[in-house]
Design a protein around this motif. Sequence first.
Motif, PDB file in Angstrom:
ATOM      1  N   ALA A 163     -49.536 -17.698 -38.393  1.00 10.70           N
ATOM      2  CA  ALA A 163     -49.962 -16.441 -39.004  1.00 10.70           C
ATOM      3  C   ALA A 163     -49.159 -15.275 -38.440  1.00 10.70           C
ATOM      4  O   ALA A 163     -48.764 -14.352 -39.175  1.00 10.70           O
ATOM      5  CB  ALA A 163     -51.455 -16.220 -38.777  1.00 10.70           C
ATOM      6  N   ALA A 164     -48.875 -15.302 -37.137  1.00 11.85           N
ATOM      7  CA  ALA A 164     -48.084 -14.241 -36.515  1.00 11.85           C
ATOM      8  C   ALA A 164     -46.674 -14.200 -37.087  1.00 11.85           C
ATOM      9  O   ALA A 164     -46.103 -13.114 -37.285  1.00 11.85           O
ATOM     10  CB  ALA A 164     -48.044 -14.449 -35.003  1.00 11.85           C
ATOM     11  N   ARG A 189     -44.822 -10.733 -39.850  1.00 11.03           N
ATOM     12  CA  ARG A 189     -43.609  -9.954 -39.616  1.00 11.03           C
ATOM     13  C   ARG A 189     -42.897  -9.599 -40.922  1.00 11.03           C
ATOM     14  O   ARG A 189     -41.952  -8.819 -40.919  1.00 11.03           O
ATOM     15  CB  ARG A 189     -42.658 -10.742 -38.696  1.00 11.03           C
ATOM     16  N   PHE A 190     -43.367 -10.157 -42.024  1.00  8.57           N
ATOM     17  CA  PHE A 190     -42.694  -9.916 -43.301  1.00  8.57           C
ATOM     18  C   PHE A 190     -43.308  -8.725 -44.030  1.00  8.57           C
ATOM     19  O   PHE A 190     -44.412  -8.285 -43.730  1.00  8.57           O
ATOM     20  CB  PHE A 190     -42.771 -11.155 -44.189  1.00  8.57           C
ATOM     21  N   HIS A 191     -42.552  -8.261 -45.037  1.00 13.83           N
ATOM     22  CA  HIS A 191     -42.985  -7.141 -45.866  1.00 13.83           C
ATOM     23  C   HIS A 191     -42.927  -7.565 -47.328  1.00 13.83           C
ATOM     24  O   HIS A 191     -42.018  -8.260 -47.747  1.00 13.83           O
ATOM     25  CB  HIS A 191     -42.070  -5.925 -45.679  1.00 13.83           C
ATOM     26  N   ALA A 200     -32.966 -13.751 -36.110  1.00 13.73           N
ATOM     27  CA  ALA A 200     -32.953 -14.533 -34.873  1.00 13.73           C
ATOM     28  C   ALA A 200     -34.368 -14.728 -34.344  1.00 13.73           C
ATOM     29  O   ALA A 200     -34.733 -15.832 -33.894  1.00 13.73           O
ATOM     30  CB  ALA A 200     -32.083 -13.840 -33.830  1.00 13.73           C
ATOM     31  N   GLY A 201     -35.174 -13.669 -34.396  1.00  8.38           N
ATOM     32  CA  GLY A 201     -36.554 -13.782 -33.952  1.00  8.38           C
ATOM     33  C   GLY A 201     -37.366 -14.730 -34.813  1.00  8.38           C
ATOM     34  O   GLY A 201     -38.185 -15.508 -34.310  1.00  8.38           O
ATOM     35  N   THR A 248     -55.157 -14.758 -44.535  1.00  7.57           N
ATOM     36  CA  THR A 248     -54.146 -14.264 -45.474  1.00  7.57           C
ATOM     37  C   THR A 248     -53.321 -13.240 -44.700  1.00  7.57           C
ATOM     38  O   THR A 248     -53.673 -12.057 -44.651  1.00  7.57           O
ATOM     39  CB  THR A 248     -54.804 -13.639 -46.723  1.00  7.57           C
ATOM     40  N   PRO A 249     -52.232 -13.674 -44.071  1.00  6.05           N
ATOM     41  CA  PRO A 249     -51.563 -12.857 -43.056  1.00  6.05           C
ATOM     42  C   PRO A 249     -50.914 -11.577 -43.555  1.00  6.05           C
ATOM     43  O   PRO A 249     -50.662 -10.674 -42.760  1.00  6.05           O
ATOM     44  CB  PRO A 249     -50.506 -13.805 -42.479  1.00  6.05           C
ATOM     45  N   LEU A 250     -50.655 -11.468 -44.860  1.00  6.12           N
ATOM     46  CA  LEU A 250     -50.012 -10.265 -45.372  1.00  6.12           C
ATOM     47  C   LEU A 250     -51.001  -9.282 -45.980  1.00  6.12           C
ATOM     48  O   LEU A 250     -50.596  -8.221 -46.458  1.00  6.12           O
ATOM     49  CB  LEU A 250     -48.946 -10.629 -46.416  1.00  6.12           C
TER      50      LEU A 250
END
Length: 241
Positions: A56-57, A61-63, A147-148, A205-207
């Motif tokens: 989930a983490a 990180r996405f948009h 990279a991350g 729902t991570p976003l």
Amino acid sequence: MNPTSTNRVIAAAATASLLLCGVAACGDERGAPPPVAPAAGPSAGGDLDAPRPSDAAFFRRFHLMASWLPEPEGLAAGVRESTLVLTARVTGVRETRVLGTGNDTHGFVGVTLEPVEILHGSKVQDLDEITVEFDNPDPSDTPAFLAGLRASLPEGQALWFLLWKGTLPPTAKKDVRINPDEKAYYRLIHPFGGLAVQGPSGIITPLADADHSPPPGRASLARDVQGASKLSNLAKAVKAQ
């Protein structure tokens, strides 16, 4: 980038899927993509329901800009409006496109999926892989961002509601055509419920915005997805539609 330039670039990116292609070969693209036979495989229990908070983490990180996307009104609508609903593992990430020039740019990052089970719909026949695009508002930071991500790829499965980006919305005007570059990719049907991972005490729902709450009396894809409790239950509910 100054605020005026930023707003202009973001607005251009938000409407990228509705750019005019300017050639007669575009034709009327409202039809469904050519079907491919669904993959077989179990979708219940086991690895699918194993909670992995780090997954989930990764996705948080996405948009994906949501303000211009209507959220499907419930699970049935989310399934119906999707080109493809599947369980899948992430196999890689890469930069896919950059729009604009100079300081006025907006990028996209693609997440490549390995299907475990196709629950609804079919893959687009002309595409060798399933790549889901996400917004990358700052392309100058792409190498470090990728990279991350590559160092923390999800270990488990997620359930995805995907729309092929070669699909025009039903509300699109007749003279609008798809930018050909869009046709190589998918996007989430909506960020608030289009991606689901298993959490320790339910589906995440991570976003979705932390304060996401649809209007009273209005059905919500995110609410129905979270209400399934386990991804295996959600997969069964999708197949039942």
